[in-house]
Design a protein around this motif. Structure first.
Motif, PDB file in Angstrom:
ATOM      1  N   LEU A 249      78.505  82.624  20.685  1.00  0.00           N
ATOM      2  CA  LEU A 249      78.216  84.192  20.591  1.00  0.00           C
ATOM      3  C   LEU A 249      78.307  84.704  21.763  1.00  0.00           C
ATOM      4  O   LEU A 249      78.814  86.083  21.636  1.00  0.00           O
ATOM      5  N   ARG A 250      78.413  84.275  22.998  1.00  0.00           N
ATOM      6  CA  ARG A 250      78.353  85.201  24.369  1.00  0.00           C
ATOM      7  C   ARG A 250      80.246  85.529  24.219  1.00  0.00           C
ATOM      8  O   ARG A 250      80.428  86.541  24.669  1.00  0.00           O
ATOM      9  N   MET A 251      80.898  84.587  23.667  1.00  0.00           N
ATOM     10  CA  MET A 251      82.276  85.006  23.787  1.00  0.00           C
ATOM     11  C   MET A 251      82.695  85.984  22.522  1.00  0.00           C
ATOM     12  O   MET A 251      83.387  86.906  22.980  1.00  0.00           O
ATOM     13  N   ALA A 252      81.893  85.736  21.640  1.00  0.00           N
ATOM     14  CA  ALA A 252      82.266  86.844  20.677  1.00  0.00           C
ATOM     15  C   ALA A 252      81.582  88.217  21.050  1.00  0.00           C
ATOM     16  O   ALA A 252      82.531  89.198  20.943  1.00  0.00           O
ATOM     17  N   ALA A 253      80.418  88.226  21.804  1.00  0.00           N
ATOM     18  CA  ALA A 253      80.139  89.618  22.378  1.00  0.00           C
ATOM     19  C   ALA A 253      81.092  90.079  23.500  1.00  0.00           C
ATOM     20  O   ALA A 253      81.413  91.387  23.298  1.00  0.00           O
ATOM     21  N   ILE A 254      81.730  89.247  24.046  1.00  0.00           N
ATOM     22  CA  ILE A 254      82.874  89.681  25.136  1.00  0.00           C
ATOM     23  C   ILE A 254      83.899  90.117  24.431  1.00  0.00           C
ATOM     24  O   ILE A 254      84.583  91.248  24.684  1.00  0.00           O
ATOM     25  N   HIS A 255      84.504  89.631  23.358  1.00  0.00           N
ATOM     26  CA  HIS A 255      85.726  90.037  22.779  1.00  0.00           C
ATOM     27  C   HIS A 255      85.429  91.360  21.735  1.00  0.00           C
ATOM     28  O   HIS A 255      86.149  92.065  21.658  1.00  0.00           O
ATOM     29  N   GLU A 256      84.181  91.104  21.398  1.00  0.00           N
ATOM     30  CA  GLU A 256      83.789  92.678  20.580  1.00  0.00           C
ATOM     31  C   GLU A 256      83.896  93.766  21.623  1.00  0.00           C
ATOM     32  O   GLU A 256      84.255  94.912  21.229  1.00  0.00           O
ATOM     33  N   ARG A 257      83.271  93.790  22.889  1.00  0.00           N
ATOM     34  CA  ARG A 257      83.438  94.506  23.804  1.00  0.00           C
ATOM     35  C   ARG A 257      84.818  95.146  24.300  1.00  0.00           C
ATOM     36  O   ARG A 257      85.136  96.092  24.232  1.00  0.00           O
ATOM     37  N   LYS A 258      85.574  93.945  24.332  1.00  0.00           N
ATOM     38  CA  LYS A 258      87.040  94.187  24.785  1.00  0.00           C
ATOM     39  C   LYS A 258      87.851  94.981  23.499  1.00  0.00           C
ATOM     40  O   LYS A 258      88.530  95.759  23.544  1.00  0.00           O
ATOM     41  N   ALA A 259      87.493  94.495  22.308  1.00  0.00           N
ATOM     42  CA  ALA A 259      88.105  94.996  21.061  1.00  0.00           C
ATOM     43  C   ALA A 259      87.629  96.709  20.865  1.00  0.00           C
ATOM     44  O   ALA A 259      88.534  97.351  20.702  1.00  0.00           O
ATOM     45  N   ALA A 260      86.377  96.849  21.291  1.00  0.00           N
ATOM     46  CA  ALA A 260      86.037  98.410  21.042  1.00  0.00           C
ATOM     47  C   ALA A 260      86.504  99.121  22.134  1.00  0.00           C
ATOM     48  O   ALA A 260      86.967 100.387  21.889  1.00  0.00           O
ATOM     49  N   GLU A 261      86.983  98.600  23.424  1.00  0.00           N
ATOM     50  CA  GLU A 261      87.537  99.431  24.522  1.00  0.00           C
ATOM     51  C   GLU A 261      89.000  99.628  24.096  1.00  0.00           C
ATOM     52  O   GLU A 261      89.465 100.728  24.140  1.00  0.00           O
ATOM     53  N   HIS A 262      89.638  98.769  23.316  1.00  0.00           N
ATOM     54  CA  HIS A 262      91.011  98.787  22.744  1.00  0.00           C
ATOM     55  C   HIS A 262      91.282  99.897  22.016  1.00  0.00           C
ATOM     56  O   HIS A 262      92.252 100.748  21.850  1.00  0.00           O
ATOM     57  N   ARG A 263      90.180  99.890  21.082  1.00  0.00           N
ATOM     58  CA  ARG A 263      90.141 100.711  19.825  1.00  0.00           C
ATOM     59  C   ARG A 263      90.035 102.273  20.457  1.00  0.00           C
ATOM     60  O   ARG A 263      90.792 103.109  19.971  1.00  0.00           O
ATOM     61  N   ARG A 264      89.128 102.465  21.580  1.00  0.00           N
ATOM     62  CA  ARG A 264      89.112 103.628  22.013  1.00  0.00           C
ATOM     63  C   ARG A 264      90.298 104.250  22.783  1.00  0.00           C
ATOM     64  O   ARG A 264      90.810 105.330  22.646  1.00  0.00           O
ATOM     65  N   LEU A 265      90.781 103.237  23.542  1.00  0.00           N
ATOM     66  CA  LEU A 265      92.178 103.552  23.964  1.00  0.00           C
ATOM     67  C   LEU A 265      93.277 104.134  23.083  1.00  0.00           C
ATOM     68  O   LEU A 265      94.145 104.836  23.095  1.00  0.00           O
ATOM     69  N   ALA A 266      93.101 103.110  22.027  1.00  0.00           N
ATOM     70  CA  ALA A 266      93.987 103.727  20.682  1.00  0.00           C
ATOM     71  C   ALA A 266      93.939 104.949  20.187  1.00  0.00           C
ATOM     72  O   ALA A 266      94.936 105.644  20.015  1.00  0.00           O
ATOM     73  N   ARG A 267      92.753 105.526  20.145  1.00  0.00           N
ATOM     74  CA  ARG A 267      92.347 106.563  19.559  1.00  0.00           C
ATOM     75  C   ARG A 267      93.063 107.695  20.468  1.00  0.00           C
ATOM     76  O   ARG A 267      93.601 108.670  20.144  1.00  0.00           O
ATOM     77  N   GLU A 268      92.615 107.396  21.867  1.00  0.00           N
ATOM     78  CA  GLU A 268      92.826 108.752  22.887  1.00  0.00           C
ATOM     79  C   GLU A 268      94.504 108.640  22.617  1.00  0.00           C
ATOM     80  O   GLU A 268      95.056 109.808  23.337  1.00  0.00           O
TER      81      GLU A 268
END
Length: 483
Positions: free
Chosen positions: A441-460
């Motif tokens: 669960l901790r690793m899933a949360a870490i990967h979700e934060r990283k995925a959210a950051e990459h999606r933000r960068l992709a939009r920008e």
């Protein structure tokens, strides 16, 4: 033709040799090896200093005079030379720590489980029997003395770890733990050899006093009495009585070490044995053993003296015992144990790794030098020749082990990185948490934060917004300027 049966759920698979250590055992081994490694480097420095001091003509006489300087109470039979104090006094501290290590292994470590203990115990026994046999055959065929049969039987863990530190190898923790346990068992049997085979006379009155002192030591421990001011004076009395009894005084050290409680009770972070070992080990590794080496390793290393090592049957037996006997004994004992217990080698390791550790076990120094002094106590010339043989055999074993370990070092580095990886940053290596749902669960949360950051960068990136100024290759870096 019947289909192969699949093990039922929960059925343990075949036992692995050199498998992953438990987390507490891994932590203990890492702490112990860290101290031994520092002590091993100091041991190397002391040995080199002794060789220089004893072989530079302008310094040789001072080395002899310092080593032969006597002090201590004559009335108590303890007016000893500096070299004698180092061998009988300081090494008692070394064996005290060895006794605690052995007790801990028996009640809380790998030796507690007979199946797990079989591998290092059999390897250690074979690693002592084969070198003794090699020495006996070599010296016997050459017409030499058989008195030094026990010299090549001991492994010096501090020296071996110093070699690992100097060459920078990332030996996996399972192999390091095997080497440490092997040396602990090795030390136990070396102590028994010293007690049984190198006791010429007995003073039963002094021995009875030593036994009574040990009984008082044990009783105080059982009663929970605390205070160094109680135990240190008592330990000195026991040591002095043991020395005067005719039994080698280091036996007192290991006896007291074995008496300490090494299992933890409820609410304890450390057992008394672990706590005292933590306090005494730096003194043992950092001062006691190096000082012993300083006054024991000073032997002549001229070309003629080194050539004699390979021509005298006794010294040749020591060299072959360390280099060939230890390798064959440790490797053969390990292979036979896995063969007859049907254990399979860890998937990440190969038998070449076991061979490298077996060669490394051929580094015999501290206890080998001590046994050499005891075996040829009445023949100073032969005692010095045997010391030179111990140094020569240890150097050869070191050179061969370095070559074998360096060949596999890239593999070891990857294994060590996998062992130490802590992606969730909770202070516990990830390999120990793979069965814990909370870890995933901790690793899933870490990967979700990283995925959210990459999606933000992709939009920008897609929108060409100025927010990409700090992103390599993004807008705002002047890439739209004409060439």
């Amino acid at each position: 033709m019947t289909a192969p049966r699949t093990p039922a759920p929960g059925t343990p698979g075949p036992r692995k040799a050199f498998g992953r250590l438990s987390l507490p055992e891994r932590t203990y081994v890492a702490d112990a090896l860290r101290t031994e490694t520092v002590g091993g480097v100091l041991l190397l420095v002391a040995a080199v200093t002794a060789l220089i001091w004893a072989n530079v003509p302008a310094l040789h006489d001072s080395y002899e005079s310092v080593g032969d300087f006597h002090f201590g109470p004559e009335a108590l039979g303890l007016n000893l030379s500096v070299a004698h104090w180092a061998a009988d006094g300081l090494l008692a501290v070394f064996f005290f720590v060895a006794g605690i290590e052995l007790k801990r292994e028996l009640v809380a470590g790998d030796l507690r489980d007979p199946r797990a203990a079989a591998l290092p115990v059999v390897a250690a026994l074979c690693g002592m029997a084969v070198p003794a046999l090699v020495y006996t055959l070599t010296s016997g065929i050459g017409g030499g003395s058989l008195a030094g049969w026990a010299v090549p039987t001991a492994t010096d863990i501090a020296f071996a770890l110093a070699v690992l530190a100097v060459i920078g190898t990332s030996l996996p923790s399972a192999l390091r733990a095997f080497l440490l346990t092997l040396a602990v068992v090795d030390d136990l049997f070396a102590i028994l050899i010293i007690a049984v085979f190198f006791t010429d006379h007995l003073d039963f009155l002094a021995l009875a006093g030593a036994v009574l002192g040990l009984a008082a030591f044990w009783l105080l421990l059982r009663k929970g009495v605390r205070g160094w001011y109680v135990y240190v004076p008592l330990a000195l009395v026991v040591w002095g009585l043991m020395y005067n009894s005719g039994i080698h005084a280091t036996i007192a050290g290991v006896a007291m070490g074995l008496m300490l409680r090494c299992h933890r009770r409820e609410g304890e972070e450390q057992s008394p044995g672990e706590r005292i070992e933590h306090l005494v080990r730096p003194f043992s590794s950092g001062l006691a053993v190096p000082l012993f080496a300083l006054f024991s390793a000073g032997v002549a290393v001229s070309g003629g003296a080194l050539a004699d090592v390979f021509t005298q049957p006794e010294t040749l037996g020591v060299v072959l015992g360390l280099v060939v006997g230890k390798t064959v004994g440790v490797f053969g004992g390990t292979w036979l144990t896995t063969r007859f217990t049907r254990a399979s080698l860890n998937d990440d390791l190969a038998w070449a790794d076991v061979l490298a550790v077996a060669v490394l076990a051929g580094i015999g120094f501290t206890v080998s030098l001590l046994i050499g002094e005891l075996a040829f106590e009445g023949d100073a010339s032969m005692a010095d020749s045997v010391k030179a043989a111990v140094l020569t055999g240890s150097l050869i074993a070191t050179a061969v082990a370095v070559v074998l370990l360096r060949i596999r070092n890239a593999k070891y580095r990857r294994l060590t990185e996998d062992e130490e990886r802590d992606d969730d940053l909770d202070g516990v290596p990830d390999v120990y948490e793979e069965e814990d749902p909370a870890y995933h669960l901790r690793m899933a949360a870490i990967h979700e934060r990283k995925a959210a950051e990459h999606r933000r960068l992709a939009r920008e990136k897609a929108e060409g917004r100025p927010g990409l100024a700090g992103v390599p290759g993004g807008a705002g870096e002047g890439h739209d300027d004409p060439a």
